[in-house]
Design a protein around this motif. Structure first.
Motif, PDB file in Angstrom:
ATOM      1  N   LEU A   8       0.933  -1.083  -0.162  1.00 54.17           N
ATOM      2  CA  LEU A   8      -0.112   0.054  -0.031  1.00 54.17           C
ATOM      3  C   LEU A   8       0.844   1.214   0.032  1.00 54.17           C
ATOM      4  O   LEU A   8       1.906   1.615   0.971  1.00 54.17           O
ATOM      5  N   MET A   9       0.598   2.197  -0.823  1.00 59.10           N
ATOM      6  CA  MET A   9       1.599   3.282  -0.974  1.00 59.10           C
ATOM      7  C   MET A   9       0.597   4.607  -1.071  1.00 59.10           C
ATOM      8  O   MET A   9      -0.647   4.601  -1.560  1.00 59.10           O
ATOM      9  N   GLU A  10       1.111   5.876  -0.769  1.00 61.53           N
ATOM     10  CA  GLU A  10       0.647   6.792  -0.891  1.00 61.53           C
ATOM     11  C   GLU A  10       1.394   7.542  -1.919  1.00 61.53           C
ATOM     12  O   GLU A  10       2.712   7.759  -1.743  1.00 61.53           O
ATOM     13  N   ILE A  11       0.866   8.316  -2.770  1.00 58.09           N
ATOM     14  CA  ILE A  11       1.772   9.081  -3.504  1.00 58.09           C
ATOM     15  C   ILE A  11       1.195  10.447  -3.763  1.00 58.09           C
ATOM     16  O   ILE A  11      -0.024  10.726  -4.076  1.00 58.09           O
ATOM     17  N   ARG A  12       2.193  11.441  -3.592  1.00 59.02           N
ATOM     18  CA  ARG A  12       1.754  12.655  -3.348  1.00 59.02           C
ATOM     19  C   ARG A  12       2.225  13.364  -4.752  1.00 59.02           C
ATOM     20  O   ARG A  12       3.544  13.242  -4.998  1.00 59.02           O
ATOM     21  N   ILE A  13       1.394  14.054  -5.670  1.00 52.84           N
ATOM     22  CA  ILE A  13       1.700  14.963  -6.584  1.00 52.84           C
ATOM     23  C   ILE A  13       1.852  16.321  -6.399  1.00 52.84           C
ATOM     24  O   ILE A  13       0.713  16.918  -6.034  1.00 52.84           O
ATOM     25  N   THR A  14       2.813  16.844  -6.794  1.00 60.21           N
ATOM     26  CA  THR A  14       3.070  18.169  -6.533  1.00 60.21           C
ATOM     27  C   THR A  14       3.597  18.975  -7.821  1.00 60.21           C
ATOM     28  O   THR A  14       4.174  18.489  -8.608  1.00 60.21           O
ATOM     29  N   ASP A  15       3.488  20.137  -7.656  1.00 62.40           N
ATOM     30  CA  ASP A  15       4.215  20.889  -8.814  1.00 62.40           C
ATOM     31  C   ASP A  15       5.610  21.398  -8.452  1.00 62.40           C
ATOM     32  O   ASP A  15       6.118  20.943  -7.714  1.00 62.40           O
ATOM     33  N   GLU A  16       6.224  22.307  -9.436  1.00 57.97           N
ATOM     34  CA  GLU A  16       7.215  22.705  -9.073  1.00 57.97           C
ATOM     35  C   GLU A  16       7.653  23.813  -7.869  1.00 57.97           C
ATOM     36  O   GLU A  16       8.912  23.670  -7.272  1.00 57.97           O
ATOM     37  N   LYS A  17       6.484  24.230  -7.367  1.00 60.53           N
ATOM     38  CA  LYS A  17       6.703  25.139  -6.197  1.00 60.53           C
ATOM     39  C   LYS A  17       6.279  24.160  -5.063  1.00 60.53           C
ATOM     40  O   LYS A  17       6.121  24.726  -3.737  1.00 60.53           O
ATOM     41  N   SER A  18       6.190  22.941  -4.928  1.00 55.58           N
ATOM     42  CA  SER A  18       5.776  21.951  -3.822  1.00 55.58           C
ATOM     43  C   SER A  18       4.111  21.836  -3.660  1.00 55.58           C
ATOM     44  O   SER A  18       3.954  21.642  -2.387  1.00 55.58           O
ATOM     45  N   ASN A  19       3.279  22.518  -4.250  1.00 54.70           N
ATOM     46  CA  ASN A  19       2.164  22.740  -4.036  1.00 54.70           C
ATOM     47  C   ASN A  19       1.521  21.513  -4.326  1.00 54.70           C
ATOM     48  O   ASN A  19       1.684  20.413  -5.279  1.00 54.70           O
ATOM     49  N   LEU A  20       0.649  20.964  -3.584  1.00 50.90           N
ATOM     50  CA  LEU A  20      -0.009  19.600  -3.443  1.00 50.90           C
ATOM     51  C   LEU A  20      -1.133  19.578  -4.460  1.00 50.90           C
ATOM     52  O   LEU A  20      -1.956  20.387  -4.463  1.00 50.90           O
ATOM     53  N   ILE A  21      -1.174  18.803  -5.749  1.00 49.68           N
ATOM     54  CA  ILE A  21      -1.873  18.610  -6.895  1.00 49.68           C
ATOM     55  C   ILE A  21      -2.785  17.609  -6.537  1.00 49.68           C
ATOM     56  O   ILE A  21      -4.084  18.011  -6.709  1.00 49.68           O
ATOM     57  N   SER A  22      -2.319  16.351  -6.406  1.00 46.89           N
ATOM     58  CA  SER A  22      -3.419  15.252  -6.090  1.00 46.89           C
ATOM     59  C   SER A  22      -2.458  14.439  -5.118  1.00 46.89           C
ATOM     60  O   SER A  22      -1.440  14.507  -4.890  1.00 46.89           O
ATOM     61  N   ILE A  23      -3.440  13.758  -4.269  1.00 44.42           N
ATOM     62  CA  ILE A  23      -2.841  12.687  -3.393  1.00 44.42           C
ATOM     63  C   ILE A  23      -3.804  11.372  -3.700  1.00 44.42           C
ATOM     64  O   ILE A  23      -4.667  11.157  -4.012  1.00 44.42           O
ATOM     65  N   VAL A  24      -2.814  10.148  -3.755  1.00 42.13           N
ATOM     66  CA  VAL A  24      -3.431   8.982  -4.422  1.00 42.13           C
ATOM     67  C   VAL A  24      -2.870   8.033  -3.384  1.00 42.13           C
ATOM     68  O   VAL A  24      -1.750   8.039  -2.955  1.00 42.13           O
ATOM     69  N   LYS A  25      -3.807   6.960  -3.352  1.00 47.21           N
ATOM     70  CA  LYS A  25      -3.581   5.697  -2.516  1.00 47.21           C
ATOM     71  C   LYS A  25      -3.858   4.621  -3.591  1.00 47.21           C
ATOM     72  O   LYS A  25      -4.524   4.330  -4.229  1.00 47.21           O
ATOM     73  N   LEU A  26      -2.685   3.840  -3.651  1.00 46.69           N
ATOM     74  CA  LEU A  26      -2.495   2.601  -4.497  1.00 46.69           C
ATOM     75  C   LEU A  26      -1.935   1.340  -3.743  1.00 46.69           C
ATOM     76  O   LEU A  26      -1.236   1.347  -2.898  1.00 46.69           O
ATOM     77  N   THR A  27      -3.029   0.244  -4.052  1.00 49.21           N
ATOM     78  CA  THR A  27      -2.630  -0.956  -3.518  1.00 49.21           C
ATOM     79  C   THR A  27      -2.067  -1.926  -4.810  1.00 49.21           C
ATOM     80  O   THR A  27      -2.521  -1.799  -5.760  1.00 49.21           O
ATOM     81  N   THR A  28      -0.681  -2.594  -4.579  1.00 45.98           N
ATOM     82  CA  THR A  28      -0.147  -3.392  -5.473  1.00 45.98           C
ATOM     83  C   THR A  28      -0.202  -4.775  -4.885  1.00 45.98           C
ATOM     84  O   THR A  28      -0.251  -5.061  -3.623  1.00 45.98           O
TER      85      THR A  28
END
Length: 140
Positions: A112-132
């Protein structure tokens, strides 16, 4: 695995895939995380000119699945995503987004992972939870 080994491996296994199409590049590998970046341009826009949520999810699943793949015995197992959920918090029109996958749970079978997607200024764009899931390769 070193960063150079990761880059070499990722170029080999990502050739002619969605990751190549979206220009996803793996940039940093730590003891329990992996970071990738993706350009934001018209190729990944939705009709109103901002990053498409589906492109964000594709980036997240790519970096999360690669993290599971990198941190397991690649000779014995292959990885598949089995569940993903995303919350899109901010839009972006251009530049790069960065996805950092960190493990919440690193089991033998499921991860189980948390994936934080940010822009070049470290602003949070999306937060994702993934199970593999790690599936055994067939013995030849």
């Amino acid at each position: 695995m070193t960063k150079d080994e990761l880059l070499k491996l990722s170029k080999k296994i990502c050739k002619n895939t969605l990751m190549e199409t979206l220009e996803i590049e793996f940039t940093e590998l730590g003891e329990d995380y992996l970071i990738a970046k993706m350009p934001v341009n018209s190729r990944v826009h939705q009709p109103d000119g901002v990053l498409h949520g589906g492109a964000s999810v594709a980036l997240a699943e790519s970096v999360g699945s690669m993290a599971s793949f990198v941190f397991m015995d690649r000779e014995k197992f292959f990885v598949r995503g089995i569940e993903i959920s995303a919350n899109h918090l901010k839009s972006i029109k251009e530049g790069y987004v960065f996805a950092k996958a960190t493990f919440i749970h690193k089991g033998r079978t499921t991860q189980l992972m948390e994936i934080r997607i940010t822009d070049e200024k470290s602003n949070l764009i999306s937060i994702v939870k993934l199970t593999t899931i790690a599936l055994p390769k067939e013995k030849k």
